[in-house]
Motif scaffolding. Sequence first.
Motif, PDB file in Angstrom:
ATOM      1  N   TYR A   1       0.770  -1.292   0.035  1.00  0.00           N
ATOM      2  CA  TYR A   1       0.163   0.022  -0.130  1.00  0.00           C
ATOM      3  C   TYR A   1       0.873   1.189  -0.055  1.00  0.00           C
ATOM      4  O   TYR A   1       0.250   2.345   0.386  1.00  0.00           O
ATOM      5  CB  TYR A   1      -0.829  -0.031   1.176  1.00  0.00           C
ATOM      6  N   GLN A   2       2.195   1.011  -0.145  1.00  0.00           N
ATOM      7  CA  GLN A   2       3.005   2.395  -0.449  1.00  0.00           C
ATOM      8  C   GLN A   2       3.001   3.059   0.855  1.00  0.00           C
ATOM      9  O   GLN A   2       3.076   4.273   0.988  1.00  0.00           O
ATOM     10  CB  GLN A   2       2.828   3.024  -1.523  1.00  0.00           C
ATOM     11  N   LYS A   3       3.082   2.334   2.021  1.00  0.00           N
ATOM     12  CA  LYS A   3       3.432   3.130   3.411  1.00  0.00           C
ATOM     13  C   LYS A   3       4.718   3.010   3.900  1.00  0.00           C
ATOM     14  O   LYS A   3       4.520   2.716   5.127  1.00  0.00           O
ATOM     15  CB  LYS A   3       2.188   2.412   4.125  1.00  0.00           C
ATOM     16  N   MET A   4       5.880   2.731   3.251  1.00  0.00           N
ATOM     17  CA  MET A   4       7.019   2.490   3.950  1.00  0.00           C
ATOM     18  C   MET A   4       7.613   3.580   4.631  1.00  0.00           C
ATOM     19  O   MET A   4       8.212   3.245   5.729  1.00  0.00           O
ATOM     20  CB  MET A   4       7.902   2.301   2.918  1.00  0.00           C
ATOM     21  N   ASP A   5       7.050   4.892   4.576  1.00  0.00           N
ATOM     22  CA  ASP A   5       7.725   5.863   5.453  1.00  0.00           C
ATOM     23  C   ASP A   5       6.933   5.917   6.698  1.00  0.00           C
ATOM     24  O   ASP A   5       7.679   5.869   7.804  1.00  0.00           O
ATOM     25  CB  ASP A   5       7.402   7.249   4.855  1.00  0.00           C
ATOM     26  N   ASP A   6       5.745   5.453   6.579  1.00  0.00           N
ATOM     27  CA  ASP A   6       5.107   5.179   8.033  1.00  0.00           C
ATOM     28  C   ASP A   6       5.630   4.016   8.739  1.00  0.00           C
ATOM     29  O   ASP A   6       5.919   4.018  10.012  1.00  0.00           O
ATOM     30  CB  ASP A   6       3.602   4.794   7.810  1.00  0.00           C
ATOM     31  N   PHE A   7       5.892   2.833   8.278  1.00  0.00           N
ATOM     32  CA  PHE A   7       6.327   1.715   8.704  1.00  0.00           C
ATOM     33  C   PHE A   7       7.703   2.058   9.355  1.00  0.00           C
ATOM     34  O   PHE A   7       8.072   1.887  10.460  1.00  0.00           O
ATOM     35  CB  PHE A   7       6.561   0.693   7.464  1.00  0.00           C
ATOM     36  N   ARG A   8       8.689   2.734   8.580  1.00  0.00           N
ATOM     37  CA  ARG A   8       9.991   3.240   8.994  1.00  0.00           C
ATOM     38  C   ARG A   8       9.906   3.915  10.382  1.00  0.00           C
ATOM     39  O   ARG A   8      10.453   3.689  11.313  1.00  0.00           O
ATOM     40  CB  ARG A   8      10.923   3.792   8.000  1.00  0.00           C
ATOM     41  N   ASN A   9       9.160   5.122  10.137  1.00  0.00           N
ATOM     42  CA  ASN A   9       8.917   5.900  11.452  1.00  0.00           C
ATOM     43  C   ASN A   9       8.345   5.156  12.710  1.00  0.00           C
ATOM     44  O   ASN A   9       8.628   5.656  13.622  1.00  0.00           O
ATOM     45  CB  ASN A   9       7.937   7.178  10.820  1.00  0.00           C
ATOM     46  N   ARG A  10       7.427   4.232  12.544  1.00  0.00           N
ATOM     47  CA  ARG A  10       6.882   3.719  13.414  1.00  0.00           C
ATOM     48  C   ARG A  10       7.991   3.032  14.541  1.00  0.00           C
ATOM     49  O   ARG A  10       7.873   3.137  15.616  1.00  0.00           O
ATOM     50  CB  ARG A  10       5.898   2.789  13.142  1.00  0.00           C
ATOM     51  N   PHE A  11       8.633   2.264  13.862  1.00  0.00           N
ATOM     52  CA  PHE A  11       9.703   1.469  14.644  1.00  0.00           C
ATOM     53  C   PHE A  11      10.876   2.226  15.042  1.00  0.00           C
ATOM     54  O   PHE A  11      11.413   2.051  16.028  1.00  0.00           O
ATOM     55  CB  PHE A  11      10.083   0.195  13.791  1.00  0.00           C
ATOM     56  N   ARG A  12      11.315   3.182  14.010  1.00  0.00           N
ATOM     57  CA  ARG A  12      12.540   3.995  14.477  1.00  0.00           C
ATOM     58  C   ARG A  12      12.492   4.943  15.481  1.00  0.00           C
ATOM     59  O   ARG A  12      13.222   5.519  15.938  1.00  0.00           O
ATOM     60  CB  ARG A  12      13.194   4.549  13.179  1.00  0.00           C
ATOM     61  N   LYS A  13      11.138   5.203  15.979  1.00  0.00           N
ATOM     62  CA  LYS A  13      10.800   6.085  16.985  1.00  0.00           C
ATOM     63  C   LYS A  13      10.678   5.651  18.427  1.00  0.00           C
ATOM     64  O   LYS A  13      10.643   6.427  19.368  1.00  0.00           O
ATOM     65  CB  LYS A  13       9.523   7.152  16.705  1.00  0.00           C
ATOM     66  N   MET A  14      10.958   4.325  18.213  1.00  0.00           N
ATOM     67  CA  MET A  14      10.710   3.612  19.436  1.00  0.00           C
ATOM     68  C   MET A  14      12.052   3.812  20.565  1.00  0.00           C
ATOM     69  O   MET A  14      13.005   3.816  19.836  1.00  0.00           O
ATOM     70  CB  MET A  14      10.597   2.007  19.561  1.00  0.00           C
TER      71      MET A  14
END
Length: 440
Positions: free
Chosen positions: A188-201
């Motif tokens: 669904y072309q949501k890779m930016d959301d995916f990366r931001n989710r885990f890298r903000k932890m």
Amino acid sequence: MDPQKIDELAKEKLSRLVGTDTFKTWLEPITVENVKEKKVTLSVPNSFFKEWVIENYQDKLKSVLEEIVGQDLSVEFIVRRETEGREKRRYLYQQEKSHTMFNPKYTFENFVVGASNQFANAAALAVATNPGKTYNPLFIYGGVGLGKTHLLNAIGNFVLKHGTVDPDKVCYITAEVFTNELINSLRYQKMDDFRNRFRKMNILLIDDIQFIAGKERTQEEFFHTFNALYEGMKQIVVTSDKFPRDLENIEERLKSRFEWGLIADIQPPDIETKVAILKKKAEEENIVLPLDVAFYIASHTDDSVRSLEGCLKRISLYASINKTEITLDLAKNIMGGFLRKKEQPLTVERIIREVAKYFSLKAQDIVSKKRARSVLVPRQIALYLARKYTDCSLVELGEKFGGKDHATVIHSINKIKEEINFNTELKNTVEKIEKMLKER
């Protein structure tokens, strides 16, 4: 003397007396609050920390402080006042804990500690107390059902309970779910959301990392996520069913990163620990479990905690339906063949575990590069037995024993093969271990 000056002097001395990791994890967070009338007051971050320090470091602290002050002292520990932000996070946790991603039953208090998991438990507790400061990453490995997931959840529950991090900055996820979310993000072309989710932890707890074996894109994304968190001094905890170097179809650059921090193994529990686990589970479920029944179950099941729980539930349910007490005869009649221990294949990993257990070592000692005789001889015995009882080639044995070269493997095997012909003590030791391998 000024408490701040005493604090500085004490930490200077303590840092020389204990290892760097121990000092940073358990002693550096302690603060000298007050010295009055032969009593020194020390503040610590939380109650769990307080109990651990009292049990493990109180005498050492007292000795150092008395040396600095020059008189006998009594030591009092207090939990220091928490900041407004931490109080708010604790409040949020209490309000939302029924919806948290962590299993509320998986806590450090509910984790039964024995010789097989003591090191892993202590490492997990240290990480929960000071995330990102000491053991980063923490890599926990062991067989199925031995408590790896329990420890991951315990870390999460601990940091949320004590308000160490914001609830939305700690994440527990299995490697399988991580992969599925990556696939959906790509779709669904949501890779930016995916990366931001885990890298903000602030804390990432990832279970069963072996699942990403052979999945190149998943490994690529996890590699960059790992780097981002590590460079930001954010805590990473990974679990696996194997030692990092034994993971197949995992990129070397990932394996090497898993070894940057601390590696802790969980070995199969001994019978006493299994009984303790059963008694603990029975207590939690209000089940009256006689000791002889607990020993019977522990003696006839495999090493998985899940198997123990399954047997306990089956017996308890039958007793409840029939309104009878749990007895040894009842347990034998109900379980029958179900409790009979399944024959386990003799693998290199099992041989390493049994040899390590016999010599009171850790499995990782056997595959390490240590050359001390206390480790070298057990390693040679393990190699000899692995060659005798498995189909592994010499090259494969070298890889499984921490990357030993061909010559080292041959020398170790031949040395034991020759010495047991005239060294009675060594022969008896090898025979005892062989008997253990056949019995388990």
